[in-house]
Write a protein that holds these residues in place. Structure first.
Motif, PDB file in Angstrom:
ATOM      1  N   ASN A   2       1.011  -1.195  -0.052  1.00 56.03           N
ATOM      2  CA  ASN A   2      -0.094  -0.091   0.057  1.00 56.03           C
ATOM      3  C   ASN A   2       0.877   1.462  -0.017  1.00 56.03           C
ATOM      4  OD1 ASN A   2       0.635   0.687   2.712  1.00 56.03           O
ATOM      5  ND2 ASN A   2      -0.776  -1.025   3.412  1.00 56.03           N
ATOM      6  N   ALA A   3       0.386   2.495  -0.208  1.00 58.02           N
ATOM      7  CA  ALA A   3       1.159   3.691  -0.645  1.00 58.02           C
ATOM      8  C   ALA A   3       1.667   4.013   0.762  1.00 58.02           C
ATOM      9  CB  ALA A   3      -0.024   4.609  -0.878  1.00 58.02           C
ATOM     10  N   ALA A   4       0.888   3.849   1.996  1.00 56.32           N
ATOM     11  CA  ALA A   4       1.729   4.166   3.107  1.00 56.32           C
ATOM     12  C   ALA A   4       2.679   3.423   3.381  1.00 56.32           C
ATOM     13  CB  ALA A   4       0.556   4.070   4.324  1.00 56.32           C
ATOM     14  N   ARG A   6       4.620   1.938   1.159  1.00 53.87           N
ATOM     15  CA  ARG A   6       5.859   2.416   0.263  1.00 53.87           C
ATOM     16  C   ARG A   6       6.384   3.728   0.573  1.00 53.87           C
ATOM     17  NH1 ARG A   6       6.884   0.696  -5.008  1.00 53.87           N
ATOM     18  NH2 ARG A   6       5.020  -0.640  -4.982  1.00 53.87           N
ATOM     19  N   GLU A   7       5.835   4.406   1.348  1.00 57.46           N
ATOM     20  CA  GLU A   7       6.230   5.912   1.780  1.00 57.46           C
ATOM     21  C   GLU A   7       7.188   5.540   2.750  1.00 57.46           C
ATOM     22  OE1 GLU A   7       4.678  10.240   3.259  1.00 57.46           O
ATOM     23  OE2 GLU A   7       3.581   8.748   2.352  1.00 57.46           O
ATOM     24  N   VAL A   8       7.088   4.735   3.686  1.00 56.82           N
ATOM     25  CA  VAL A   8       7.745   4.541   4.668  1.00 56.82           C
ATOM     26  C   VAL A   8       9.021   3.699   4.593  1.00 56.82           C
ATOM     27  CG1 VAL A   8       8.018   2.977   7.067  1.00 56.82           C
ATOM     28  CG2 VAL A   8       6.081   4.584   6.485  1.00 56.82           C
ATOM     29  N   THR A  10      10.343   3.242   1.249  1.00 56.83           N
ATOM     30  CA  THR A  10      10.802   3.803   0.010  1.00 56.83           C
ATOM     31  C   THR A  10      11.809   2.850  -0.745  1.00 56.83           C
ATOM     32  OG1 THR A  10      12.807   4.798   1.241  1.00 56.83           O
ATOM     33  CG2 THR A  10      10.863   6.268   0.950  1.00 56.83           C
ATOM     34  N   ARG A  22      14.154   1.551   3.756  1.00 56.61           N
ATOM     35  CA  ARG A  22      14.228   2.128   5.083  1.00 56.61           C
ATOM     36  C   ARG A  22      14.023   1.671   6.274  1.00 56.61           C
ATOM     37  NH1 ARG A  22      18.288   6.198   4.745  1.00 56.61           N
ATOM     38  NH2 ARG A  22      18.393   6.851   2.490  1.00 56.61           N
ATOM     39  N   GLY A 209       8.888  -1.497   8.184  1.00 60.03           N
ATOM     40  CA  GLY A 209       9.459  -0.287   8.402  1.00 60.03           C
ATOM     41  C   GLY A 209       9.813  -0.020   9.702  1.00 60.03           C
TER      42      GLY A 209
END
Length: 258
Positions: A2-4, A6-8, A10, A22, A209
């Protein structure tokens, strides 16, 4: 993914086929070998080598090819040659049982000693399988440094219960209520997917993450399905599963797992 998440994490593909993510902001490179590379600290991490598992089974009458230590050391030596780490951390269960060190073939033991004595910091974390083995080689009274309760052992390097590098806390067994940044082994995670009408099973990394669980590095190690509650239950939300392929690490969708 999910996008959240993926953002954590990267996630990014590296030229060697490894996958970088990360964990608590720290760059972690998930290697195709199953090892973890921490470039900011010049540190190579490998978990659950289970050296001399084959000879342990042979002693109980279950015949396995007696080459697991050699194959595992081949892989570890290749990672050291490729990355030239300043520090190597073995994340516990490096030996299968308390007699493993004594059962090692002379040339395997000599190679292990050489790898550990080539001017790098060599760190053994205690695991449930090798706590006795590491303690049996102790040659000096305990010394204390940086709160790590380091101990000199018959093997080269030092033995510690856990190790902190920046925001990462390296330990053998994941805790049910972990500190953020926990990097652990012990569970030997593996992922199963169906591809081209057949099931494929691969050792894998698992991370959300906040914590990271490494696959077993040893040649004769089994695996626990990441969907098993003992493993999946360690994460509050669906983590990323990164399966080891022949020449790259594959990020798998949770829904694709069986």
């Amino acid at each position: 993914m999910n996008a959240a998440l993926r953002e954590v994490l990267t996630p990014a593909r590296r030229p060697c086929g490894s996958l970088s993510v990360r964990v608590m902001g720290e760059l972690c490179v998930l290697r195709c070998s199953g090892a973890l590379w921490l470039p900011a600290y010049g540190t190579l991490v490998a978990g659950d080598l289970h050296l001399e598992k084959g000879s342990a089974y042979a002693a109980r009458g279950q015949m396995l090819p007696p080459y697991d230590s050699r194959v595992t050391l081949d892989r570890l030596e290749a990672e050291i040659a490729a990355l030239k780490p300043e520090r190597v951390v073995l994340l516990g269960d490096s030996f299968h049982d308390s007699g493993s060190i004594a059962r090692m073939a002379g040339d395997d033991r000599a190679r292990l000693d050489r790898l550990a004595e080539e001017g790098r910091d060599w760190v053994w974390l205690e695991g449930n399988h090798d706590r006795e083995a590491l303690g049996a080689g102790r040659t000096a009274a305990p010394t204390f440094s940086s709160g790590d309760f380091e101990r000199l052992v018959g093997l080269p390097g030092r033995v510690v219960p856990e190790l902190t590098l920046g925001a990462l806390h390296l330990t053998h067994e994941p805790e049910s209520d972990p500190r953020p940044g926990e990097v652990a082994g012990h569970l030997h995670p593996c992922a199963r997917v169906v591809a081209h009408a057949r099931m494929v099973r691969r050792a894998c990394f698992v991370t959300d993450g906040r914590r990271l669980i490494l696959p077993a590095f040893g040649a004769f190690t089994g695996g626990l399905n990441v969907l098993d509650p003992a493993l999946a239950g360690l994460f509050d939300s669906r983590p990323m599963v990164a399966a080891l392929g022949r020449d790259r690490v594959h990020a798998l969708a949770w829904d694709s797992l069986v």
